[in-house]
Design a protein around this motif. Structure first.
Motif, mmCIF file in Angstrom:
data_model
loop_
_atom_site.group_PDB
_atom_site.id
_atom_site.type_symbol
_atom_site.label_atom_id
_atom_site.label_comp_id
_atom_site.label_asym_id
_atom_site.label_seq_id
_atom_site.Cartn_x
_atom_site.Cartn_y
_atom_site.Cartn_z
ATOM 1 N N SER A 1 -4.349 8.194 -2.510
ATOM 2 C CA SER A 1 -3.224 8.743 -2.364
ATOM 3 C C SER A 1 -2.214 8.741 -3.459
ATOM 4 N N HIS A 2 -2.006 7.628 -3.971
ATOM 5 C CA HIS A 2 -1.004 7.452 -5.271
ATOM 6 C C HIS A 2 -1.859 8.196 -6.468
ATOM 7 N N GLN A 3 -2.773 8.053 -6.709
ATOM 8 C CA GLN A 3 -3.740 8.680 -7.835
ATOM 9 C C GLN A 3 -3.554 10.281 -7.858
ATOM 10 N N ASN B 1 10.016 3.078 -1.386
ATOM 11 C CA ASN B 1 9.227 1.693 -1.724
ATOM 12 C C ASN B 1 8.601 1.597 -0.467
ATOM 13 N N SER C 1 0.961 -1.102 0.030
ATOM 14 C CA SER C 1 -0.135 -0.011 0.051
ATOM 15 C C SER C 1 0.947 1.077 0.097
ATOM 16 N N PHE C 2 0.680 2.118 -0.872
ATOM 17 C CA PHE C 2 1.160 3.527 -0.877
ATOM 18 C C PHE C 2 1.300 4.386 0.448
ATOM 19 N N SER D 1 -4.926 4.276 0.287
ATOM 20 C CA SER D 1 -3.805 4.242 -0.382
ATOM 21 C C SER D 1 -3.544 4.335 -1.944
ATOM 22 N N GLN D 2 -4.377 3.911 -2.522
ATOM 23 C CA GLN D 2 -4.799 4.152 -4.091
ATOM 24 C C GLN D 2 -5.270 5.544 -4.357
ATOM 25 N N PHE E 1 7.748 12.950 -5.014
ATOM 26 C CA PHE E 1 7.117 11.952 -6.041
ATOM 27 C C PHE E 1 6.934 12.822 -7.211
ATOM 28 N N ALA F 1 4.610 15.141 -0.245
ATOM 29 C CA ALA F 1 4.401 14.161 -1.243
ATOM 30 C C ALA F 1 4.673 14.444 -2.537
ATOM 31 N N ILE G 1 -1.571 12.105 -6.241
ATOM 32 C CA ILE G 1 0.066 12.563 -6.785
ATOM 33 C C ILE G 1 0.155 12.598 -8.006
ATOM 34 N N LYS G 2 -0.285 11.368 -8.853
ATOM 35 C CA LYS G 2 -0.086 11.085 -10.113
ATOM 36 C C LYS G 2 -0.685 12.464 -10.931
#
Length: 548
Positions: free
Chosen positions: A394-396, A76, A28-29, A391-392, A437, A433, A398-399
């Motif tokens: 969160s990752h999305q 990671n 998980s991110f 976490s998904q 990233f 963040a 940032i992207k």
């Protein structure tokens, strides 16, 4: 006598089971504060987190662990999660060891005592209320401090049983490690005092020797002057944390709420429940336990001995709640349940011992434990699913920031998700963040966030309507989602350097107007809706909502 290989086997099994149970979140991110701590470790080194001002917590051991994780794993998240999970497995092993030592004088057979202790350790391992502490990287201070705390108490119990001073020194050292991991373990000398008093009456010593119960607690507390001095040198203050208004508030309503919220250790969050209901439940629970203990005292003999042990466990649970009793634990979701991690140790042991004293038959106890464990593991899966989704998101996000930013030096984002069903997303850390990233050569210079809100679904929607250039009506769509962390004075106006929030709807907490300074290029202004950042509408005058 139990061979050392047996204990090693249980330790390995505890860690392996911990990894299996929490394996779904292993990749998980990062979330919320994770980004800030990793950024500070990256830029400031081994003591970049929770060691010096302006930080308000003094936890250098946690900073060292994060530094080691960063050196090995970089960005990671797998290794960071693995550290939390392994510590959790070791904690469950210590729960087993402590339970087995407390049961020495319980009049159970060795095999039955071992079975009861293994059950206590396993139930601790699978408590759903531990998900926040184990799954969220930034919550590791609770897991690590509890691990060292239990190591200290376990060593102390060994010393009490064999008088080997090595174990007393070991207890002292482990306590220092615990204290440098989180402040709440400061109650350790109080725990030792409780056990000394318990043993004093258990061994029926003359009252004139009662003063001796103070010797070991004072010895353990002797580290306090050094610890407080280090803390003051680092933080430039002694209390720190959330401030005196929180940590020194021991009003009756606060204590009642804190005690009631301790039931969250074994009861999952109930979104529609009220505080009064939880308080009644706690009153019923503590009344039943009290009646049980009193009845055992009246029966005398071995029952009285067991009642004394239960009294010690009640005391241990209450004193472990003391440092966190004035910190609000959510009753409707998983927020802040991490602070119950240490108190849950004694709560679980108490509960397992009461059931064992009542049932007595080993096979029945094991059967009940299996049924209860299935229920607990199911709730761990449900809770971890929320953290996975968080976490998904969160990752999305940032992207999406990287995609939308282009060559812009920064962005103004009208809204950002704070949490998903209690699992934190970007309550803190979004700027760090974006720094960690960034895919662009130019580092982001500013990232202004106007408001935060919860999410109940990744598809939750925000509507933005342009009232006039640089002025927008903001509206959350759907029941149960609302803006938070919006602190407005009575005139309902909240001014910042680059924007002003006004006309906030205090009835629904779902809408407000925002006026953005016109010196910010329109290409730098975005809002979050349905999992992505979208540019604000910028037609000259529009009263039509733009759906995200």
């Amino acid at each position: 006598m139990i061979k050392k290989g047996y204990f090693l086997g249980i330790l390995i099994v505890s860690i392996v089971l911990s990894v299996i149970i929490y394996f779904p979140i292993i990749n998980s991110f990062f979330l919320s504060d994770d980004f800030t701590w990793i950024y500070q470790i990256q830029t400031q080194g081994i003591f970049g987190v929770w060691t010096t001002a302006p930080d308000v917590f003094f936890r250098p051991i946690i900073s060292i662990l994060l530094f080691l994780d960063y050196q090995i794993w970089g960005l990671n998240p797998v290794g960071y999660h693995l550290t939390n999970i392994i510590f959790h497995g070791i904690c469950s092993f210590f729960v087993y060891l402590i339970s087995s030592q407390l049961l020495v004088h319980s009049h159970f057979s060795k095999k039955t005592s071992q079975s009861i202790s293994i059950i206590a350790g396993f139930l601790f391992l699978v408590l759903p209320s531990h998900v926040e502490a184990v799954t969220w990287i930034s919550a590791r201070s609770d897991v690590v401090a509890t691990c060292f705390f239990l190591a200290a108490f376990n060593s102390y119990l060994y010393y009490k049983h064999n008088s080997n001073k090595f174990w007393l020194l070991s207890s002292y050292v482990w306590f220092i490690f615990a204290l440098l991991s989180k402040e709440s373990v400061i109650i350790y000398p109080g725990l030792i005092l409780g056990y000394e008093i318990y043993q004093f009456f258990q061994n029926k010593k003359p009252l004139k020797q009662l003063y001796k119960v103070m010797i070991l607690p004072i010895l353990m507390a002797s580290i306090f002057p050094i610890y407080l001095g280090m803390r003051y040198l680092g933080l430039k203050q002694l209390l720190g944390g959330y401030g005196s208004q929180t940590h020194l508030n021991f009003s009756v309503p606060i204590i009642l709420r804190g005690l009631a919220s301790s039931l969250r250790i074994i009861i999952p969050p109930l979104p529609q429940s009220g505080e009064v209901q939880w308080q009644w439940c706690f009153l019923i629970f503590i009344s039943l336990v009290t009646i049980f203990v009193i009845q055992y005292f009246r029966l005398g003999g071995i029952y009285r001995e067991q009642a004394k042990l239960l009294l010690f466990l009640i005391y241990a649970f209450l004193i472990s709640m003391f440092p966190v009793i004035n910190i609000r634990v959510s009753l409707g979701d998983t927020q802040a349940e991490r602070i119950l991690y240490l108190p849950s140790v004694f709560f679980v042991i108490l509960l397992v011992f009461i059931i064992s004293f009542l049932v007595k038959k080993k096979h029945t106890i094991i059967f009940l434990a299996v049924i209860f464990s299935i229920f607990l593991i199911k709730n761990i899966y449900i809770a971890n699913k929320n953290w996975q989704i968080a976490s998904q998101i969160s990752h999305q996000l940032i992207k999406s920031i990287n995609d939308q930013r282009g060559n812009q030096p920064g962005l103004l984002i009208i809204n950002v998700p704070d949490n998903f069903k209690g699992a934190y997303i970007y309550r803190n850390g979004i700027y760090h963040a974006a720094q960690l990233f960034s895919i662009h050569n130019i580092k982001i210079k500013f990232l202004n966030i106007a408001s935060f809100h919860n999410l109940l679904s990744p598809e939750n929607q925000l509507k933005v309507a342009e009232i006039e250039p640089y002025t927008y009506q903001i509206q959350l769509v759907g029941e149960g989602i609302y803006f938070m962390n919006v602190s407005l004075p009575l005139e309902q106006t909240f001014k910042r350097k680059k924007f002003t929030i006004e006309n906030f709807n205090f009835k629904t907490h779902q809408s407000y107007q925002i006026k953005i300074k016109n010196n910010i290029p329109i290409e730098q202004i975005f809002y979050y809706s349905q999992g992505q950042l979208l540019p604000v509408p910028h037609r000259k005058l529009s009263s039509t909502f733009t759906n995200g």
